[in-house]
Write a protein that holds these residues in place. Structure first.
Motif, PDB file in Angstrom:
ATOM      1  N   VAL A 194       0.698   2.376   6.561  1.00  0.00           N
ATOM      2  CA  VAL A 194       1.975   2.085   6.374  1.00  0.00           C
ATOM      3  C   VAL A 194       2.674   2.966   5.102  1.00  0.00           C
ATOM      4  O   VAL A 194       3.798   3.357   5.142  1.00  0.00           O
ATOM      5  CB  VAL A 194       2.410   0.743   6.040  1.00  0.00           C
ATOM      6  CG1 VAL A 194       2.100  -0.387   7.458  1.00  0.00           C
ATOM      7  CG2 VAL A 194       1.623   0.116   4.805  1.00  0.00           C
ATOM      8  N   GLU A 195       1.612   3.444   4.324  1.00  0.00           N
ATOM      9  CA  GLU A 195       2.085   4.242   3.054  1.00  0.00           C
ATOM     10  C   GLU A 195       2.376   5.340   3.607  1.00  0.00           C
ATOM     11  O   GLU A 195       3.087   6.117   2.747  1.00  0.00           O
ATOM     12  CB  GLU A 195       0.648   4.150   2.146  1.00  0.00           C
ATOM     13  CG  GLU A 195       0.669   3.120   1.351  1.00  0.00           C
ATOM     14  CD  GLU A 195       1.894   3.045   0.264  1.00  0.00           C
ATOM     15  OE1 GLU A 195       2.722   2.359   0.478  1.00  0.00           O
ATOM     16  OE2 GLU A 195       1.566   3.620  -0.982  1.00  0.00           O
ATOM     17  N   GLN A 196       1.982   6.082   4.624  1.00  0.00           N
ATOM     18  CA  GLN A 196       2.305   7.245   4.950  1.00  0.00           C
ATOM     19  C   GLN A 196       3.682   7.360   5.743  1.00  0.00           C
ATOM     20  O   GLN A 196       4.386   8.469   6.036  1.00  0.00           O
ATOM     21  CB  GLN A 196       1.431   7.727   6.219  1.00  0.00           C
ATOM     22  CG  GLN A 196       0.040   8.204   5.655  1.00  0.00           C
ATOM     23  CD  GLN A 196      -1.012   8.635   6.494  1.00  0.00           C
ATOM     24  OE1 GLN A 196      -0.725   8.635   7.914  1.00  0.00           O
ATOM     25  NE2 GLN A 196      -1.965   9.038   6.174  1.00  0.00           N
ATOM     26  N   GLU A 197       4.429   6.270   6.094  1.00  0.00           N
ATOM     27  CA  GLU A 197       5.831   6.113   6.747  1.00  0.00           C
ATOM     28  C   GLU A 197       6.917   6.531   5.527  1.00  0.00           C
ATOM     29  O   GLU A 197       6.504   6.322   4.591  1.00  0.00           O
ATOM     30  CB  GLU A 197       6.129   4.744   6.997  1.00  0.00           C
ATOM     31  CG  GLU A 197       5.224   4.572   8.378  1.00  0.00           C
ATOM     32  CD  GLU A 197       5.698   3.065   8.867  1.00  0.00           C
ATOM     33  OE1 GLU A 197       6.615   2.317   8.285  1.00  0.00           O
ATOM     34  OE2 GLU A 197       5.177   2.777   9.754  1.00  0.00           O
ATOM     35  N   PRO A 198       7.845   7.341   5.849  1.00  0.00           N
ATOM     36  CA  PRO A 198       8.793   7.581   4.969  1.00  0.00           C
ATOM     37  C   PRO A 198       9.388   6.590   4.212  1.00  0.00           C
ATOM     38  O   PRO A 198       9.382   5.182   4.641  1.00  0.00           O
ATOM     39  CB  PRO A 198       9.855   8.356   5.646  1.00  0.00           C
ATOM     40  CG  PRO A 198       9.618   8.315   7.335  1.00  0.00           C
ATOM     41  CD  PRO A 198       8.277   7.399   7.151  1.00  0.00           C
ATOM     42  N   ALA A 199       9.672   6.861   2.937  1.00  0.00           N
ATOM     43  CA  ALA A 199      10.296   5.862   2.079  1.00  0.00           C
ATOM     44  C   ALA A 199      11.712   5.515   2.652  1.00  0.00           C
ATOM     45  O   ALA A 199      12.384   6.125   3.303  1.00  0.00           O
ATOM     46  CB  ALA A 199      10.653   6.167   0.464  1.00  0.00           C
ATOM     47  N   PRO A 200      12.168   4.019   2.457  1.00  0.00           N
ATOM     48  CA  PRO A 200      13.559   3.840   3.126  1.00  0.00           C
ATOM     49  C   PRO A 200      14.546   4.582   2.538  1.00  0.00           C
ATOM     50  O   PRO A 200      14.329   4.789   1.529  1.00  0.00           O
ATOM     51  CB  PRO A 200      13.592   2.195   2.735  1.00  0.00           C
ATOM     52  CG  PRO A 200      12.734   2.139   1.727  1.00  0.00           C
ATOM     53  CD  PRO A 200      11.578   3.072   1.676  1.00  0.00           C
ATOM     54  N   VAL A 201      15.658   4.824   3.144  1.00  0.00           N
ATOM     55  CA  VAL A 201      16.772   5.477   2.614  1.00  0.00           C
ATOM     56  C   VAL A 201      17.633   4.360   2.136  1.00  0.00           C
ATOM     57  O   VAL A 201      18.139   3.515   2.883  1.00  0.00           O
ATOM     58  CB  VAL A 201      17.819   6.233   3.836  1.00  0.00           C
ATOM     59  CG1 VAL A 201      18.830   6.761   3.286  1.00  0.00           C
ATOM     60  CG2 VAL A 201      16.679   7.152   4.414  1.00  0.00           C
ATOM     61  N   VAL A 202      18.044   4.477   0.934  1.00  0.00           N
ATOM     62  CA  VAL A 202      18.760   3.308   0.071  1.00  0.00           C
ATOM     63  C   VAL A 202      20.076   3.608   0.248  1.00  0.00           C
ATOM     64  O   VAL A 202      20.808   2.687   0.607  1.00  0.00           O
ATOM     65  CB  VAL A 202      18.316   3.544  -1.529  1.00  0.00           C
ATOM     66  CG1 VAL A 202      19.021   2.361  -2.047  1.00  0.00           C
ATOM     67  CG2 VAL A 202      16.623   3.250  -1.607  1.00  0.00           C
TER      68      VAL A 202
END
Ligand code: AMP
Length: 250
Positions: free
Chosen positions: A215-223
């Motif tokens: 899950v750490e490899q998933e992109p950070a959420p777009v805020v």
């Protein structure tokens, strides 16, 4: 990393959370620990929580949400956290979602540590915790070398007031009624992963760790809700990475 550890009392959430803390240096946020501290310090909140805790019942959402809100706003929680023992029911999960989505840091995964009830009873009745360093023993499966003394620091080992048999039965009933539906909540969000919690502590940790890595490899959420006119559209999040034979919603 922002994860929720789910599992019945005695499933090993606390032990696994401590191992994640050691490896990743982010705080474990345990509402049980925060409440026990408040009870020991005899704060007004602790006094309100004490009776329910000793009866093996859940403390009111109002009290728990108050302490969790305060804890999540501490600076160390900004780089990630492991929630242990929270949320415990659907209203708490919804309140948590609201809190974290507002901060642009939603939960990335909910990891359920699955353990049979018979095993849980044995673990809980035998559990002893060091009053000084928090190390956990079990008089049946992982006894200390000296009776009632911690191997690591020599501290006094305590039997938690809510680890007595009749209280345990209450806690497990409460878990089934209120906490188990949470798995469905996170499954619908495609954030649920299940690991077998009866295996060796290290094996359970490896399974959890590979989920965390995925899950750490998933992109950070777009805020930002709307991209600025000159900004290029954000790339779409990639699909969830596979993890050690564990699938979301398993
Ligand atoms: P734990 O150490 O997580 O097993 O929690 C010990 C006790 O603290 C529980 O039996 C409840 O009385 C109370 N508690 C801990 N977390 C929560 C929560 N999220 N909601 C309500 N009560 C809680």
């Amino acid at each position: 990393m922002r994860i929720v550890l789910l599992g019945a009392p005695g499933s090993g959430k606390g032990t696994q959370a401590k191992k994640l803390v050691e490896k990743y240096g982010i705080p474990q946020i345990s509402t049980g620990d925060l409440l026990r501290e408040a009870v020991a310090a005899r704060t007004p909140l602790g006094m309100r929580a004490k009776e329910a805790m000793e009866a093996g019942q859940l403390v009111t959402d109002e009290i728990v949400l108050g302490i969790i809100r305060e804890r999540l706003s501490a600076p160390d929680a900004g780089k990630g956290f492991i929630l242990d023992g929270f949320p415990r029911n659907i209203p708490q999960a919804e309140a948590l979602d609201q809190m974290l989505t507002g901060l642009g840091m939603p939960v990335q995964a909910a990891i359920l540590i699955d353990v049979d009830f018979d095993v849980l009873m044995q673990r809980l009745t035998g559990r002893r915790t060091c009053a000084s360093c928090g190390a956990v023993y079990n008089i049946f499966t992982h006894p200390p070398q000296l009776d009632e003394r911690c191997d690591k620091c020599g501290g006094e080992l305590r039997h938690r007031a809510d680890d007595r048999e009749e209280t345990i039965a209450n806690r497990l009933r409460g878990y089934t009624a209120q906490t188990a539906p949470l798995t469905e909540y996170f499954r619908r969000q495609e954030k649920l992963f299940t690991v077998d919690g009866v295996s060796d502590v290290e094996d359970v940790f490896d399974a959890i760790d590979s989920i965390v890595a995925a899950v750490e490899q998933e992109p950070a959420p777009v805020v930002e809700a709307k991209p600025k006119p000159e900004a290029k559209p954000e790339p779409k999040p990639a699909g969830r990475a596979p993890s050690a034979g564990m699938e979301p919603g398993e």
